[in-house]
Design an enzyme around this catalytic site. Structure first.
Site, mmCIF file in Angstrom:
data_model
loop_
_atom_site.group_PDB
_atom_site.id
_atom_site.type_symbol
_atom_site.label_atom_id
_atom_site.label_comp_id
_atom_site.label_asym_id
_atom_site.label_seq_id
_atom_site.Cartn_x
_atom_site.Cartn_y
_atom_site.Cartn_z
ATOM 1 N N ASP A 72 0.457 4.645 -5.033
ATOM 2 C CA ASP A 72 1.410 4.163 -4.058
ATOM 3 C C ASP A 72 1.346 2.830 -4.059
ATOM 4 O O ASP A 72 0.355 2.148 -3.445
ATOM 5 C CB ASP A 72 1.411 5.110 -2.336
ATOM 6 C CG ASP A 72 2.348 4.186 -1.684
ATOM 7 O OD1 ASP A 72 2.967 3.339 -1.892
ATOM 8 O OD2 ASP A 72 2.198 4.801 -0.516
ATOM 9 N N TRP A 115 -1.600 5.397 5.616
ATOM 10 C CA TRP A 115 -0.381 5.632 4.607
ATOM 11 C C TRP A 115 -0.992 6.789 3.654
ATOM 12 O O TRP A 115 -0.358 7.765 3.349
ATOM 13 C CB TRP A 115 0.181 4.547 3.957
ATOM 14 C CG TRP A 115 0.924 3.766 4.800
ATOM 15 C CD1 TRP A 115 0.718 2.651 5.006
ATOM 16 C CD2 TRP A 115 2.024 4.122 5.509
ATOM 17 N NE1 TRP A 115 1.470 1.986 6.206
ATOM 18 C CE2 TRP A 115 2.540 2.825 6.040
ATOM 19 C CE3 TRP A 115 3.131 5.234 5.293
ATOM 20 C CZ2 TRP A 115 3.751 2.870 7.188
ATOM 21 C CZ3 TRP A 115 4.182 5.156 6.238
ATOM 22 C CH2 TRP A 115 4.490 3.983 6.951
ATOM 23 N N LYS A 129 8.566 -4.417 1.252
ATOM 24 C CA LYS A 129 7.528 -5.204 1.609
ATOM 25 C C LYS A 129 7.391 -6.463 0.567
ATOM 26 O O LYS A 129 7.030 -7.587 1.032
ATOM 27 C CB LYS A 129 6.203 -4.364 1.637
ATOM 28 C CG LYS A 129 6.225 -3.195 2.602
ATOM 29 C CD LYS A 129 4.860 -2.471 2.511
ATOM 30 C CE LYS A 129 5.064 -1.190 3.511
ATOM 31 N NZ LYS A 129 5.032 -1.732 5.005
#
Length: 364
Positions: free
Chosen positions: A173, A103, A197
């Site tokens: 993030d 990511w 999530k």
């Protein structure tokens, strides 16, 4: 009610059963309105109260300082990969990124489209199976911001503590570990997280941004919907927001408060993670943890077996027993158990029992 699956999906992921049940009870009619919340105007008083309550609950849980705005936007973390440099990466400056895995790499590649992007530290040489030490970070004093990915879902690594970047804004993030533990929001200039999530259903993205970073975008021509000031000025109501998703986020936030807040969530998450890592480490090498010990995530536990064939057998047999989402990401293979806030302790205990039973049948 039918027996629920043992849900270890990486995202969209498990939601608290209590939240799902409340949403079910309010789905057709919200309050005494005669309508579902999904049918209401986002400009109406009923939805506005839900919207404001969601912000207030997030502010309370994280003790967000008054000089930060909370935004509800769309497009997931992947859109933030572009919005951040569009709004913050000014000409003549560079952006510093910590490369920790899949990511972080996506965020870096997107930032390169908009300006000078440098790598402040990287664990690529270790196949991204560790988080770089804070002492490894190296970035320019005039950097526009320093970006890190708090938790890498694919590799199963997580920052234990965050760096102090001083006057340079730290951008985080937190998509896959938001709400898993208390954090000091004031260490960041901007935090962003896709909801799917650990915070709610897919479709909502949370941005927590310090007010001094909201001014005129860095690029000369940034589309209206990709400007932080657009959403800040309109209290995230510039256009129609994902109203039902924000309602669900609020219900999850209320649930976290009911569990005792973020300190209680962290204690439970660490208990679940310890049980699972102990089972891996205590298997005599039958199960092999992927991430280096000091960088192990308490949200995504990644592990391998001796052969890919055995891993496929594990995935197939576990699914037949009601376990969902244990295959590793297609880019790295292996196995992964995502144990977000809403995954009950009982699900982790059931998984450990299956792992021991599977080992007894397949060892040697």
């Amino acid at each position: 009610m039918a027996k629920r699956a043992y849900n270890f999906n990486a995202g969209p992921a498990a939601l608290p059963l209590a939240v799902l049940e409340r949403a079910r009870d309010q789905f057709v009619e919200f309050g005494n309105s005669g309508m579902s919340l999904m049918e209401m105007s986002h400009r109406g008083a009923i939805y506005e109260a839900v919207h404001n309550e969601a912000e207030a609950n997030l502010r309370e849980l994280y003790a967000i300082p008054d000089n930060y705005k909370v935004l509800f936007v769309q497009g997931g973390a992947s859109t933030q990969f572009a919005m951040i440099p569009m709004n913050l990466l000014r000409p003549g400056t560079s952006a510093a990124y910590v490369a920790t895995g899949s990511w972080a790499t996506k965020a870096i590649e997107e930032a390169k489209l908009f300006g000078d992007t440098k790598i402040a530290a990287s664990s690529e040489a270790d196949k991204y199976m560790r988080i770089p030490a804070i002492s490894e970070l190296d970035y320019s004093a005039d950097a526009a911001y320093v970006h890190l990915t708090s938790n890498e879902t694919i590799e199963g690594t997580q920052w234990v503590e965050y760096p102090d970047t001083g006057s340079i804004p730290l951008v985080g993030d937190l998509s896959s570990d938001i709400l898993c533990r208390p954090i000091d929001v004031s260490k960041f200039g901007l935090i962003y997280a896709g909801a799917q999530k650990n915070l709610g259903p897919s479709g909502v993205t949370i941005v927590i941004i310090r007010e001094d970073l909201i001014g005129k975008p860095a690029l000369s021509a940034v589309p209206t919907m990709l400007r932080y000031d657009t959403h800040a000025k309109a209290s995230s109501l510039y256009n129609t927001p994902p109203t039902f998703g924000i309602y669900m986020v609020n219900e999850v936030l209320k649930w976290v408060k009911e569990q005792g807040g973020l300190a209680a969530m962290e204690a439970l998450n660490r208990q679940k993670a310890k049980l699972l890592y102990d089972a891996i480490d205590g298997s005599g090498g039958f199960y092999i943890g992927c991430a280096q010990t000091e960088s192990r995530s308490i949200m995504n536990v990644t592990f391998r077996l001796g052969t890919e064939e055995l891993e496929k057998k594990f995935a197939k047999e576990s699914e037949a027993q009601g376990f969902v989402g244990l295959k590793g990401h297609r880019s790295v293979g292996g196995l992964r158990a995502s144990i977000y806030n809403a995954v009950p302790l009982e699900s982790v205990e059931a998984l450990i029992s299956f792992m021991k039973e599977f080992q007894s049948r397949n060892e040697g």
